[in-house]
Design a protein around this motif. Structure first.
Motif: not given
Length: 166
Positions: A27-29, A96-97, A104-111, A120-121
């Motif tokens: 999931f990514a913003q 995605l990473n 910078k507008k794309l931000e990973l959220k989890g998965g 995220v980590d």
């Protein structure tokens, strides 16, 4: 039953089916990406066999709960995109990473990877794992090196004995 409800139920079952089939889901913003950036990202994901969609968080949450993955609800906040990796569980995270490093507008959220929820980590750690093909090649290379050395050694011994006999 209302037509709107039928459409939502169909969408939830579509999401659920994709979640069941996928080995890796990230999931990514995406808010703030330009159309050109989004097009480039989608192209990279498509090349790797990753499906990239935007669904309503409520529908995604319902699908996740039906699969027993309700804990992912905390990740599903704000406008999110979903990348489904069917063949390689690391591909969505890696692409995605890498894209997020330059955008910078794309931000990973989890998965969710193979049924386990990743923060995220963990997703960023997953992104550092090379593709399956590279790992197999490295493994085969590590098998081949000692065998090659043994062949060279046996050949050198053979040549040495032949030169002594002559």
């Amino acid at each position: 039953m209302g037509k709107n409800r039928q459409l939502k139920e169909a969408k939830v079952s579509e999401i659920k089916e994709k979640m069941e089939k996928a080995q890796g889901i990230i999931f990514a913003q995406y808010q703030g990406l330009t159309v050109e950036e989004d097009t480039v990202l989608r192209s990279k994901l498509r090349e790797a066999g990753v499906e990239y969609k935007v669904y309503k968080n409520t529908l995604t949450t319902l699908a996740a709960k039906e699969l027993g993955l309700g804990e992912i609800e905390s990740v599903l906040q704000g406008p999110l995109s979903v990348a489904f990796g069917y063949e390689d569980p690391t591909a969505p995270a890696r692409i995605l990473n890498d894209f997020a490093k330059d955008h910078k507008k794309l931000e990973l959220k989890g998965g969710i990877v193979q049924g386990e929820i990743f923060d995220v980590d963990k997703v960023k750690q997953l992104a550092t794992i090379p593709p399956k093909e590279v790992l197999i090649a490295k493994l085969l290379g590590s098998f081949k090196a000692p065998l090659s050395n043994l062949a060279y050694l046996l050949n050198a011994i053979k040549e040495n004995k032949e030169s002594e006999e002559a």
